[in-house]
Design a protein around this motif. Structure first.
Motif, PDB file in Angstrom:
ATOM      1  N   ASP A   1       0.849  -1.192   0.000  1.00  0.00           N
ATOM      2  CA  ASP A   1       0.000   0.000   0.000  1.00  0.00           C
ATOM      3  C   ASP A   1       0.886   1.242   0.000  1.00  0.00           C
ATOM      4  O   ASP A   1       1.162   1.850   1.035  1.00  0.00           O
ATOM      5  CB  ASP A   1      -0.938  -0.010   1.206  1.00  0.00           C
ATOM      6  N   PHE A   2       1.317   1.609  -1.172  1.00  0.00           N
ATOM      7  CA  PHE A   2       2.205   2.754  -1.357  1.00  0.00           C
ATOM      8  C   PHE A   2       1.567   4.046  -0.859  1.00  0.00           C
ATOM      9  O   PHE A   2       2.215   4.880  -0.210  1.00  0.00           O
ATOM     10  CB  PHE A   2       2.555   2.851  -2.843  1.00  0.00           C
ATOM     11  N   VAL A   3       0.285   4.227  -1.143  1.00  0.00           N
ATOM     12  CA  VAL A   3      -0.412   5.462  -0.771  1.00  0.00           C
ATOM     13  C   VAL A   3      -0.481   5.629   0.740  1.00  0.00           C
ATOM     14  O   VAL A   3      -0.336   6.734   1.270  1.00  0.00           O
ATOM     15  CB  VAL A   3      -1.819   5.491  -1.403  1.00  0.00           C
ATOM     16  N   ALA A   4      -0.679   4.519   1.470  1.00  0.00           N
ATOM     17  CA  ALA A   4      -0.786   4.573   2.930  1.00  0.00           C
ATOM     18  C   ALA A   4       0.569   4.576   3.626  1.00  0.00           C
ATOM     19  O   ALA A   4       0.637   4.655   4.852  1.00  0.00           O
ATOM     20  CB  ALA A   4      -1.623   3.405   3.429  1.00  0.00           C
ATOM     21  N   GLY A   5       1.646   4.468   2.857  1.00  0.00           N
ATOM     22  CA  GLY A   5       2.976   4.495   3.451  1.00  0.00           C
ATOM     23  C   GLY A   5       3.440   3.166   4.007  1.00  0.00           C
ATOM     24  O   GLY A   5       4.365   3.124   4.824  1.00  0.00           O
ATOM     25  N   GLU A   6       2.830   2.057   3.574  1.00  0.00           N
ATOM     26  CA  GLU A   6       3.268   0.736   4.015  1.00  0.00           C
ATOM     27  C   GLU A   6       4.706   0.483   3.559  1.00  0.00           C
ATOM     28  O   GLU A   6       5.162   1.015   2.538  1.00  0.00           O
ATOM     29  CB  GLU A   6       2.340  -0.328   3.435  1.00  0.00           C
ATOM     30  N   ALA A   7       5.433  -0.311   4.303  1.00  0.00           N
ATOM     31  CA  ALA A   7       6.819  -0.618   3.965  1.00  0.00           C
ATOM     32  C   ALA A   7       6.908  -1.335   2.620  1.00  0.00           C
ATOM     33  O   ALA A   7       6.039  -2.147   2.268  1.00  0.00           O
ATOM     34  CB  ALA A   7       7.450  -1.480   5.054  1.00  0.00           C
ATOM     35  N   ARG A   8       7.962  -1.042   1.866  1.00  0.00           N
ATOM     36  CA  ARG A   8       8.189  -1.678   0.574  1.00  0.00           C
ATOM     37  C   ARG A   8       8.274  -3.185   0.706  1.00  0.00           C
ATOM     38  O   ARG A   8       8.820  -3.705   1.681  1.00  0.00           O
ATOM     39  CB  ARG A   8       9.492  -1.185  -0.031  1.00  0.00           C
ATOM     40  N   LYS A   9       7.768  -3.863  -0.295  1.00  0.00           N
ATOM     41  CA  LYS A   9       7.948  -5.310  -0.381  1.00  0.00           C
ATOM     42  C   LYS A   9       7.890  -5.718  -1.846  1.00  0.00           C
ATOM     43  O   LYS A   9       7.211  -5.078  -2.650  1.00  0.00           O
ATOM     44  CB  LYS A   9       6.902  -6.055   0.444  1.00  0.00           C
ATOM     45  N   PRO A  10       8.619  -6.768  -2.226  1.00  0.00           N
ATOM     46  CA  PRO A  10       8.595  -7.219  -3.615  1.00  0.00           C
ATOM     47  C   PRO A  10       7.259  -7.830  -3.973  1.00  0.00           C
ATOM     48  O   PRO A  10       6.469  -8.222  -3.106  1.00  0.00           O
ATOM     49  CB  PRO A  10       9.720  -8.252  -3.677  1.00  0.00           C
ATOM     50  N   THR A  11       7.005  -7.938  -5.253  1.00  0.00           N
ATOM     51  CA  THR A  11       5.731  -8.452  -5.731  1.00  0.00           C
ATOM     52  C   THR A  11       5.958  -9.323  -6.963  1.00  0.00           C
ATOM     53  O   THR A  11       7.087  -9.699  -7.273  1.00  0.00           O
ATOM     54  CB  THR A  11       4.770  -7.282  -6.026  1.00  0.00           C
ATOM     55  N   SER A  12       4.882  -9.641  -7.661  1.00  0.00           N
ATOM     56  CA  SER A  12       4.931 -10.557  -8.800  1.00  0.00           C
ATOM     57  C   SER A  12       4.448  -9.880 -10.074  1.00  0.00           C
ATOM     58  O   SER A  12       3.713  -8.895 -10.039  1.00  0.00           O
ATOM     59  CB  SER A  12       4.057 -11.788  -8.533  1.00  0.00           C
ATOM     60  N   LEU A  13       4.879 -10.428 -11.200  1.00  0.00           N
ATOM     61  CA  LEU A  13       4.296 -10.106 -12.495  1.00  0.00           C
ATOM     62  C   LEU A  13       3.300 -11.198 -12.850  1.00  0.00           C
ATOM     63  O   LEU A  13       3.533 -12.381 -12.572  1.00  0.00           O
ATOM     64  CB  LEU A  13       5.366 -10.042 -13.581  1.00  0.00           C
TER      65      LEU A  13
ATOM     66  N   ALA B   1       6.525 -14.200 -12.735  1.00  0.00           N
ATOM     67  CA  ALA B   1       7.776 -13.798 -12.085  1.00  0.00           C
ATOM     68  C   ALA B   1       7.449 -13.310 -10.689  1.00  0.00           C
ATOM     69  O   ALA B   1       6.377 -12.746 -10.443  1.00  0.00           O
ATOM     70  CB  ALA B   1       8.490 -12.699 -12.868  1.00  0.00           C
ATOM     71  N   SER B   2       8.372 -13.535  -9.765  1.00  0.00           N
ATOM     72  CA  SER B   2       8.197 -13.079  -8.391  1.00  0.00           C
ATOM     73  C   SER B   2       9.430 -12.278  -7.974  1.00  0.00           C
ATOM     74  O   SER B   2      10.433 -12.231  -8.687  1.00  0.00           O
ATOM     75  CB  SER B   2       7.991 -14.269  -7.448  1.00  0.00           C
ATOM     76  N   GLY B   3       9.340 -11.639  -6.790  1.00  0.00           N
ATOM     77  CA  GLY B   3      10.478 -10.906  -6.269  1.00  0.00           C
ATOM     78  C   GLY B   3      10.839  -9.672  -7.072  1.00  0.00           C
ATOM     79  O   GLY B   3      11.999  -9.261  -7.118  1.00  0.00           O
ATOM     80  N   VAL B   4       9.846  -9.055  -7.701  1.00  0.00           N
ATOM     81  CA  VAL B   4      10.069  -7.842  -8.491  1.00  0.00           C
ATOM     82  C   VAL B   4       9.742  -6.636  -7.615  1.00  0.00           C
ATOM     83  O   VAL B   4       8.722  -6.622  -6.916  1.00  0.00           O
ATOM     84  CB  VAL B   4       9.210  -7.840  -9.766  1.00  0.00           C
ATOM     85  N   ASP B   5      10.590  -5.620  -7.648  1.00  0.00           N
ATOM     86  CA  ASP B   5      10.455  -4.471  -6.757  1.00  0.00           C
ATOM     87  C   ASP B   5       9.766  -3.317  -7.477  1.00  0.00           C
ATOM     88  O   ASP B   5      10.349  -2.664  -8.331  1.00  0.00           O
ATOM     89  CB  ASP B   5      11.833  -4.026  -6.263  1.00  0.00           C
TER      90      ASP B   5
END
Length: 286
Positions: free
Chosen positions: A121-133, A146-150
């Motif tokens: 949740d970028f808008v709420a200021g949640e901490a960064r975490k990788p995601t998937s395509l 794909a996983s582990g994409v920033d």
């Protein structure tokens, strides 16, 4: 690295927008998402607004299928929408797949859509975490590829459909994947380390070089595989996204926000489209 970088001077094409993303040129018109205004606009070759599509859950990435229909990211409800020239409808629902709001995507020659999401949740200021395509196939099936994409952002398919490039904004790099005949991704690698420049939207020219808007410096740069920068366009603000089009396929359209983050938060209509002429354009212009 920057060696003998050619500086280009932009020309204003259209202005008065809130935050323009994901420009695409199709059949003599420039299509853009005004993210904060919840609208997708088609602009004429003279920069006039000729069509507007309302997207209530925040439009983002845009792209065209081989039949000419427009795919639109509806970010907040994590859907892809399809506009057939007359009506807007659902194309794919990724709400059970994507970890957060959808962002941008690329379409390969087989009409397979490779789409990224914020991952947190970028808008709420949640901490960064990788995601998937995720890949959406023409039959509307969805699978993780794909996983582990920033924070995957702008994306483009090059090499006649054999390579996917994705901007990992906060990591300041462009990442490449091989695409096999079945649409699977492999051989993940760094296409370009941008050394602190945070890439947003991207497009490719006929030589496979990448143009990218730089979120944190206001630039647009042309970068080669390996990281050498050959061309630069500078703005006072944020470089957002770009595409190559125009009647001869040699015009770079760039969306930028001119001003500060506070100006953006205050809703100032400082987002605009600019152009520069290119020596190297697209291979094929629809």
């Amino acid at each position: 690295m920057d060696i003998d970088v050619k500086q280009l001077e932009p020309t204003l094409f259209a202005d008065g927008f809130l935050f323009l993303e994901a420009p695409k040129w199709q059949h003599g018109q420039l299509w853009v998402s005004d993210v904060f205004d919840h609208k997708v606009h088609a602009l004429s070759s003279a920069g006039q607004r000729v069509k507007t599509i309302n997207v209530v859950n925040r439009p983002s990435g845009l792209g065209f299928l081989s039949d000419g229909s427009l795919i639109i990211v509806s970010a907040k409800d994590r859907k892809l929408l399809r506009f057939d020239g007359t009506s807007l409808g659902d194309y794919a629902d990724l709400s059970d797949h994507a970890a957060a709001w959808l962002n941008d995507f690329a379409i390969d020659p087989q009409d397979r859509v490779y789409v990224g999401n914020f991952g947190y949740d970028f808008v709420a200021g949640e901490a960064r975490k990788p995601t998937s395509l995720h890949r959406v196939d023409p039959d509307r099936s969805i699978r993780e590829v794909a996983s582990g994409v920033d924070f995957p952002n702008g994306s483009v398919v090059i090499d006649q459909g054999r390579t996917l490039l994705v901007a990992e904004t906060w990591e300041a790099r462009l990442t490449a994947f091989d695409i096999d005949a079945d649409g699977e991704l492999s051989n993940r690698r760094v296409f370009a380390d941008l050394h602190g420049r945070q890439p947003d939207g991207i497009c490719a020219d006929a030589e496979g070089a990448i143009w990218t808007g730089i979120h944190n410096t206001g630039e647009f740069i042309r970068v080669l595989d390996g990281g050498d920068v050959t061309h630069r366009v500078a703005f006072e603000g944020s470089g957002i996204s770009c595409t190559i089009g125009g009647a001869d396929g040699r015009t770079l359209f760039m969306t930028a926000f001119l001003g500060t983050g506070d100006d953006m938060a205050d809703g100032k209509r400082n987002s605009a489209v600019f152009t520069v002429g290119l020596e190297i354009g697209n291979e094929i212009m629809p």
